[in-house]
Write an enzyme that holds these catalytic residues in place. Structure first.
Site, PDB file in Angstrom:
ATOM      1  N   ASP A  65       0.833  -1.200   0.000  1.00 12.47           N
ATOM      2  CA  ASP A  65       0.000   0.000   0.000  1.00 12.47           C
ATOM      3  C   ASP A  65       0.874   1.258   0.000  1.00 12.47           C
ATOM      4  OD1 ASP A  65      -2.376   1.461   0.194  1.00 12.47           O
ATOM      5  OD2 ASP A  65      -3.212   0.162   1.749  1.00 12.47           O
ATOM      6  N   TRP A  92      -3.016   3.182  -5.826  1.00 12.00           N
ATOM      7  CA  TRP A  92      -4.232   3.995  -5.966  1.00 12.00           C
ATOM      8  C   TRP A  92      -4.465   4.562  -7.348  1.00 12.00           C
ATOM      9  CZ3 TRP A  92      -2.231   7.240  -1.362  1.00 12.00           C
ATOM     10  CH2 TRP A  92      -2.214   6.458  -0.204  1.00 12.00           C
ATOM     11  N   ASP A 106      -9.764   4.048  -3.757  1.00  8.69           N
ATOM     12  CA  ASP A 106     -10.469   2.989  -3.026  1.00  8.69           C
ATOM     13  C   ASP A 106     -11.930   2.884  -3.465  1.00  8.69           C
ATOM     14  OD1 ASP A 106      -8.103   2.840  -1.657  1.00  8.69           O
ATOM     15  OD2 ASP A 106      -9.063   2.712   0.309  1.00  8.69           O
TER      16      ASP A 106
END
Ligand code: GAL
Length: 579
Positions: A167, A208, A226
């Protein structure tokens, strides 16, 4: 109207019998022998990974017990046997601090550690996934990876982790560039598994948005912010199902065995309103799952499986929809037509998505109604790269054969935000004969980042037919293909051709800007790679043998500066074939 009640209009069995009886149709016989299925490509993710992740359903409220119960349900519900094999623990599994030796350690919810959970999951014939972050903290403020990449990779490999999601939070103290971090972790995971004699870990890049450097590095890479359990949302740094589809579809050319666009985990089954936005309706959940499948997306369930309803289970376990996603050809379905009407009271937004399946003449086709009112949607067989004429149609949500149709099939009253999913089996385009320009042939698949690929003009902007003459360094081409990178087109050669020729470059319309890479692939083998070609580069001639080739794929990738101004021309693209 429910999806199951939908019917297709105008079966034409009787009509085509009548026509052939009076000699009205004479279709050449199918040439099936030249379109053998491709074998699975070896690697960590030959088809899009399937499984479950804790994040969308549980946030950080996770534990050893929840993971084990979920794994059990994946077995008892039949999900494991349908391919959902990854059991992924997302953010929130760690203790607040690293151990004295710097190792990450599991928090109180995992009293036996991660290796014990991995053992349990492996014992059920499934695989374990875990999450961390390239910053000094995860998004939920647990210890991040910064400064510990190799140490962490060794621990994951030692614990039995099979899938790692990396992430992108809390990077303020990180002086590396984003690509350096993701590349380093990819190398460390490879080194760790090699050192410990384990099979490669599936590497999930969660940055992302799409970055060109992800291709060839990750097994999957996030293409969006998201996901939320909503059709669309205006929440910052978040996206609804329909929002995600828009930006994911232009990247289709990059998807393939062992490297998949990831439009984020599924929200099927999550029915609470989020941030004040109503959650997905039943119809929208079916569409969400279907659009992820036609897009060859990872199918990572994101709900509480232990308490899932029958409706949720029916969606997640539709084997015919899963088969579209998992097809070994590995193509991401492309939008082949899009009709939008904005006039007040007449609003309409319908699109048709298609992908060739690993079977001669077979296409997965989804008809999507993104507008506010029910619509009849017609798919022309020629628009999905098949010959006009007869094809068999199966409805993959009704689990029903609809019969044979001629030239086209219509789904009636597709509800707002609903889909109809068909498998259509007809005839592949005829073999090219003699010297043939590709722009005079029917492609079986095309994906383009800037509207449709154009025949005999450059790509222009997003509208169909908006190009201008193909021109590279002042040389004009009356024949060829205009693409907007990333882009790919596949043509059926059916082992009938000997050479492929083209003169390629970035179109003069960019005034010297743009940079792309032209590649020619044959049945999964790279035949030609131009390297970086810019808007200043001279014309690059391509002459390659295509003897014995069944499917020729032209691919244009964007370089790390991104896809801006990447108008890529294939001047005179042609094949020499037997008569
Ligand atoms: C986000 C990521 C989500 C989830 C979350 C955990 O950055 O996109 O998928 O992993 O972090 O905090």
């Amino acid at each position: 109207m429910t999806l199951r009640a939908l019917s297709v209009a105008f079966p034409v069995v009787a009509l085509s019998i009548a026509l052939s009886a009076c000699g009205g149709t004479s279709e050449p016989p199918p040439e099936v022998d030249d379109d053998l299925p491709l074998p699975l490509v070896p690697g960590p993710a030959p088809t899009p990974p399937m499984g479950w992740s804790s994040w969308n359903g549980y946030s950080t409220h996770i534990s050893d017990a929840i993971v084990r119960q979920t794994a059990d349900v994946m077995v008892s519900s039949g999900m494991r046997d349908l391919g959902y094999v990854y059991v992924n623990i997302d953010d929130g599994w760690e203790a607040a601090d690293r151990a004295a030796d710097g190792s990450l350690q599991a928090g109180a919810g995992f009293p036996n550690g991660i290796a014990a959970v991995a053992d349990y999951v492996h014992g059920l014939g499934m695989k374990l996934g875990i999450h961390n972050d390239r910053g000094n903290e995860t998004c939920a403020m647990f210890p991040g990876t910064l400064g510990h990449a190799m140490q962490d990779a060794m621990n994951y490999a030692a614990w039995g982790v099979d899938y790692f999601k990396y992430d992108n939070c809390a990077t303020e103290m990180n002086t590396n560039t984003i690509d350096q971090d993701y590349i380093e972790m990819g190398q460390d995971l490879t080194a760790a598994t090699q050192t410990l004699g384990r099979t490669p870990i599936v590497y999930s890049i969660c940055a992302w948005k799409f970055y060109e450097w992800s291709v060839g590095l990750g097994s999957l890479w996030r293409t969006s912010a998201d996901i939320r359990p909503a059709w669309t949302t205006t929440e910052p740094n978040a996206a609804g199902v329909a929002d995600i589809l828009v930006n994911n579809q232009g990247l289709g050319a990059y998807a393939g065995p062992n490297g998949w666009n990831d439009p984020d985990m599924l929200e099927v089954g999550n029915t609470s309103a989020y941030a004040g936005v109503p959650s997905l309706t039943d119809t929208e959940q079916v569409s969400h799952f279907t659009m992820w499948a036609i897009s060859a997306s990872p199918l990572i369930a994101g709900t509480n499986l232990v308490s899932m309803t029958d409706a949720t289970k029916n969606i997640l376990t539709n084997a015919e929809i899963i088969a579209i996603d998992q097809d070994a050809m590995g193509l991401q379905g492309a939008m082949v037509s899009h009709q939008v009407v904005t006039a007040t009271g007449m609003e309409k937004d319908v699109s048709i998505w298609a992908k060739p399946l690993n079977e001669s003449g077979a296409r997965a086709v989804v008809l999507l109604n993104s507008g506010p009112t029910p619509q009849d949607i017609t798919v022309q067989f020629k628009d999905v790269g098949l010959r006009a004429g007869s094809a068999k149609v199966r409805d993959l949500w009704a689990h029903a054969d609809r019969g044979s149709f001629s030239d086209k099939v219509t789904a009636t009253a597709v509800p707002s935000h609903g889909v109809v999913a068909f498998k259509i089996v007809g005839s592949e385009p005829t073999k090219p004969k003699g010297t043939a320009f590709l722009s005079d042939l029917t492609w079986t698949y095309a994906s383009n980042n800037l509207g449709p690929i154009e025949k005999d003009t450059n790509v222009g902007a997003t509208a169909a037919g908006d190009g201008t003459p193909l021109t590279i360094r002042g040389a004009a081409y009356t024949k060829g293909l205009g693409m907007g990178a990333p882009a790919a087109a596949i043509f059926r050669l059916a082992q009938n051709c000997s050479t492929f020729h083209a003169e390629v470059g970035v179109d003069d319309v960019t005034k010297g800007a743009g940079s792309v890479d032209f590649q020619v692939w044959a049945d999964g083998v790279l035949l030609f790679d131009s390297g970086v070609v810019t808007g200043m580069s001279p014309v690059v001639p391509i002459d390659v043998s295509v003897v014995g080739v069944r499917r020729l794929k032209l691919l244009v990738t964007a370089t790390p500066d991104g896809p801006s101004l990447d108008r890529a021309d294939w001047g005179n693209a042609s094949v020499d074939c037997a008569d």
